[in-house]
Design a protein around this motif. Structure first.
Motif, PDB file in Angstrom:
ATOM      1  N   GLY A 221       0.811  -1.226   0.000  1.00  0.00           N
ATOM      2  CA  GLY A 221       0.000   0.000   0.000  1.00  0.00           C
ATOM      3  C   GLY A 221       0.837   1.265   0.000  1.00  0.00           C
ATOM      4  N   THR A 222       2.090   1.173   0.483  1.00  0.00           N
ATOM      5  CA  THR A 222       2.936   2.367   0.584  1.00  0.00           C
ATOM      6  C   THR A 222       4.039   2.359  -0.472  1.00  0.00           C
ATOM      7  OG1 THR A 222       2.522   2.389   2.952  1.00  0.00           O
ATOM      8  CG2 THR A 222       4.363   3.704   2.196  1.00  0.00           C
ATOM      9  N   THR A 223       4.553   1.166  -0.770  1.00  0.00           N
ATOM     10  CA  THR A 223       5.578   1.075  -1.813  1.00  0.00           C
ATOM     11  C   THR A 223       4.910   1.322  -3.161  1.00  0.00           C
ATOM     12  OG1 THR A 223       6.764  -0.561  -0.502  1.00  0.00           O
ATOM     13  CG2 THR A 223       7.401  -0.365  -2.818  1.00  0.00           C
ATOM     14  N   LYS A 224       5.380   2.353  -3.856  1.00  0.00           N
ATOM     15  CA  LYS A 224       4.753   2.710  -5.133  1.00  0.00           C
ATOM     16  C   LYS A 224       5.655   2.422  -6.324  1.00  0.00           C
ATOM     17  CE  LYS A 224       0.919   3.895  -3.409  1.00  0.00           C
ATOM     18  NZ  LYS A 224       0.618   5.174  -2.780  1.00  0.00           N
ATOM     19  N   VAL A 225       6.980   2.351  -6.063  1.00  0.00           N
ATOM     20  CA  VAL A 225       7.920   2.126  -7.171  1.00  0.00           C
ATOM     21  C   VAL A 225       8.927   1.052  -6.781  1.00  0.00           C
ATOM     22  CG1 VAL A 225       9.776   3.150  -8.571  1.00  0.00           C
ATOM     23  CG2 VAL A 225       7.749   4.510  -8.029  1.00  0.00           C
ATOM     24  N   LEU A 226       9.135   0.117  -7.698  1.00  0.00           N
ATOM     25  CA  LEU A 226      10.240  -0.840  -7.583  1.00  0.00           C
ATOM     26  C   LEU A 226      11.208  -0.484  -8.713  1.00  0.00           C
ATOM     27  CD1 LEU A 226      11.635  -3.374  -6.442  1.00  0.00           C
ATOM     28  CD2 LEU A 226      10.156  -4.755  -7.914  1.00  0.00           C
ATOM     29  N   TRP A 227      12.441  -0.087  -8.338  1.00  0.00           N
ATOM     30  CA  TRP A 227      13.405   0.423  -9.311  1.00  0.00           C
ATOM     31  C   TRP A 227      14.458  -0.651  -9.576  1.00  0.00           C
ATOM     32  CZ3 TRP A 227      13.185   5.360 -11.515  1.00  0.00           C
ATOM     33  CH2 TRP A 227      14.268   5.678 -12.348  1.00  0.00           C
ATOM     34  N   VAL A 228      14.501  -1.101 -10.819  1.00  0.00           N
ATOM     35  CA  VAL A 228      15.359  -2.227 -11.175  1.00  0.00           C
ATOM     36  C   VAL A 228      16.396  -1.774 -12.205  1.00  0.00           C
ATOM     37  CG1 VAL A 228      15.386  -4.538 -12.234  1.00  0.00           C
ATOM     38  CG2 VAL A 228      13.420  -3.822 -10.838  1.00  0.00           C
ATOM     39  N   GLU A 229      17.641  -2.133 -11.966  1.00  0.00           N
ATOM     40  CA  GLU A 229      18.672  -1.985 -13.005  1.00  0.00           C
ATOM     41  C   GLU A 229      19.173  -3.381 -13.314  1.00  0.00           C
ATOM     42  OE1 GLU A 229      22.330   0.351 -12.566  1.00  0.00           O
ATOM     43  OE2 GLU A 229      21.077   1.988 -11.823  1.00  0.00           O
ATOM     44  N   THR A 230      19.406  -3.683 -14.564  1.00  0.00           N
ATOM     45  CA  THR A 230      20.024  -4.957 -14.929  1.00  0.00           C
ATOM     46  C   THR A 230      20.549  -4.907 -16.346  1.00  0.00           C
ATOM     47  OG1 THR A 230      19.746  -7.364 -15.021  1.00  0.00           O
ATOM     48  CG2 THR A 230      17.804  -6.069 -15.627  1.00  0.00           C
ATOM     49  N   PRO A 231      21.815  -5.218 -16.607  1.00  0.00           N
ATOM     50  CA  PRO A 231      22.860  -5.467 -15.627  1.00  0.00           C
ATOM     51  C   PRO A 231      23.096  -4.222 -14.763  1.00  0.00           C
ATOM     52  CG  PRO A 231      23.570  -6.131 -17.841  1.00  0.00           C
ATOM     53  CD  PRO A 231      22.304  -5.372 -17.996  1.00  0.00           C
ATOM     54  N   THR A 232      23.559  -4.442 -13.530  1.00  0.00           N
ATOM     55  CA  THR A 232      23.722  -3.324 -12.615  1.00  0.00           C
ATOM     56  C   THR A 232      25.074  -2.646 -12.817  1.00  0.00           C
ATOM     57  OG1 THR A 232      24.712  -4.635 -10.843  1.00  0.00           O
ATOM     58  CG2 THR A 232      22.299  -4.498 -10.896  1.00  0.00           C
ATOM     59  N   ASN A 233      25.143  -1.451 -12.265  1.00  0.00           N
ATOM     60  CA  ASN A 233      26.297  -0.586 -12.396  1.00  0.00           C
ATOM     61  C   ASN A 233      26.900  -0.378 -11.006  1.00  0.00           C
ATOM     62  OD1 ASN A 233      28.062   1.485 -13.002  1.00  0.00           O
ATOM     63  ND2 ASN A 233      26.484   2.954 -13.570  1.00  0.00           N
ATOM     64  N   PRO A 234      28.103  -0.796 -10.731  1.00  0.00           N
ATOM     65  CA  PRO A 234      29.104  -1.305 -11.661  1.00  0.00           C
ATOM     66  C   PRO A 234      29.342  -2.817 -11.560  1.00  0.00           C
ATOM     67  CG  PRO A 234      30.220  -0.527  -9.708  1.00  0.00           C
ATOM     68  CD  PRO A 234      28.739  -0.425  -9.441  1.00  0.00           C
ATOM     69  N   LEU A 235      28.584  -3.555 -10.754  1.00  0.00           N
ATOM     70  CA  LEU A 235      28.982  -4.942 -10.502  1.00  0.00           C
ATOM     71  C   LEU A 235      28.363  -5.965 -11.461  1.00  0.00           C
ATOM     72  CD1 LEU A 235      29.285  -4.914  -6.595  1.00  0.00           C
ATOM     73  CD2 LEU A 235      31.108  -4.743  -8.297  1.00  0.00           C
TER      74      LEU A 235
END
Ligand code: PLP
Length: 386
Positions: free
Chosen positions: A141-155
């Motif tokens: 109800g409170t979490t509005k955004v899930l932010w995903v990077e892939t492949p990630t920077n820098p690992l």
């Protein structure tokens, strides 16, 4: 004319690109204008009124980006961070929570931590490869955004876009993928279930290290309306010249990414086991923990490699400063090879947070030069660094 049935490489050249009807010029002109004459008050030609609201060169880039990412609409901005800022304003309000991967681009973390958090948004970071950890970090109800990077920077960690999108949607969360490292040629997050794609078009999409820009690609009319309003109402738009340079870069995206990927694959395989290194991070290596997911969701593994030095910080720094073809600079995704020391450069802003990058890590953006020359440059510097 664009035709959405065409393949990616065709659309990269045709989508949103119409020859000039006046002269027949094959390349559409750059509409270097801030305003448009009206045929009587309110008589707009093609809907154009004032260039913050719309410019034909920017529209042409936006149509191209929407086609390549398979979204319903795209919006282009003056930088990747301007794109992210506009998107987050469109979704978040004080009291909301945003959940991010623990290995995101330093500037993305800084934007949320230093601008959105003081405004009343809550931020937490989580290991996105651990779906149970993601589930327990969600605040229903409170979490509005899930932010995903892939492949990630820098690992260069690989996150499972389809699984994260499904999990996010269980809780009504907007799932955003920063697709900068892969580009739409290698990975199409919307087709895997994501709601929104963001880009720093400064990187692979522009591809020539000559323009700073960003984009948001959405898959819903509702979000398109909100982002479109803020693009106009806040105004961090890309200039006609920047939009044109970005279009020019996109035409060769597929061939560049094929070469970036094959060069990087060859270099990663050569460097594995080198005595100066205790790890080579590249999702194209079969030993990479995310290799199978990457093989499923990416067409190839891209041009980014990170190296971890057995000899620690001093050796890593010396290596980063000692190459010829790999120039020491921030940024990535251009035709020329670059080397970066993330802990002091791209990721200096996350020092002291959970996102801190180890001081023995060096990041390579492998260009499209001859791979033999690049390999020789790396091996010479590695031998010297040992
Ligand atoms: C560079 C980058 C950004 C920020 O983009 P700018 O164009 O520099 O504002 C965002 N995400 C990733 C993954 C990046 O590499």
């Amino acid at each position: 004319m664009s035709n959405d049935q065409h393949g990616f490489s065709t659309r990269a050249i045709t989508a949103g690109q119409h020859f000039d009807p006046t002269t027949g010029a094959v390349v559409p002109p750059i509409y270097m204008t801030s305003t448009f004459v009206q045929d009587g008050i309110g008589g707009f030609r093609g809907g154009y009124e004032y260039a913050r609201g719309g410019n034909p060169t920017r529209d042409s880039l936006q149509a191209l980006l929407a086609s390549l990412e398979g979204g319903t609409a795209a919006f282009s901005f003056a930088s990747g961070l301007a794109a992210e800022d506009t998107l987050l304003r469109a979704i978040l309000a004080p009291g909301d929570h945003i959940l991010m991967g623990n290995d995101v681009y330093g500037g993305t973390h800084r934007l949320v931590d230093r601008v959105f958090v003081p405004w009343g948004v809550a931020l937490s970071t989580v290991e996105l490869t651990d779906l149970d950890a993601v589930r327990s970090a969600i605040r229903p109800g409170t979490t509005k955004v899930l932010w995903v990077e892939t492949p990630t920077n820098p690992l260069l960690k690989i996150n499972d876009i389809a699984a994260l999108a499904e999990l996010g949607h269980e809780f009504g969360i907007t799932v955003v993928v920063d697709n900068t490292f892969a580009s739409p040629y290698l990975q199409q997050p919307i087709s895997l279930g994501a709601d929104v794609v963001v880009h720093s078009t400064t990187k692979y999409i522009g591809g020539h290290s000559d323009v700073v820009g960003g984009a948001v690609i959405v898959n819903s009319e509702e979000l398109a309306e909100k982002v479109g309003f803020l693009q106009f109402g806040v105004g961090a738009v890309s200039s006609p010249m920047d939009a044109w340079l970005t279009i020019r870069g996109i035409k060769t995206l597929a061939v560049r990414l094929d070469r970036h990927s094959s060069n990087a694959q060859s270099i990663a395989e050569t460097l594995v086991g080198h005595p100066a290194l205790d790890a080579v991070y590249y999702p194209g290596l079969s030993t990479h923990p995310g290799h199978e997911i990457a093989a499923r969701q990416m067409k190839a593994f891209g041009g980014m490699i990170s190296l971890s030095f057995a000899g620690g910080e001093g050796v890593a720094r010396k290596f980063a400063e000692s190459m010829e073809l790999f120039q020491l600079a921030e940024s990535l995704g251009g035709v020329e090879s670059l080397v970066c020391y993330p802990s002091d450069m791209t990721h200096a802003s996350v020092r002291g947070t959970a996102l801190e990058v180890p001081t023995n890590v060096v990041r390579l953006s492998v260009g499209i030069e001859d791979v033999a020359d690049l390999t020789a440059d790396l091996l010479t510097a590695l031998d010297a660094a040992e």
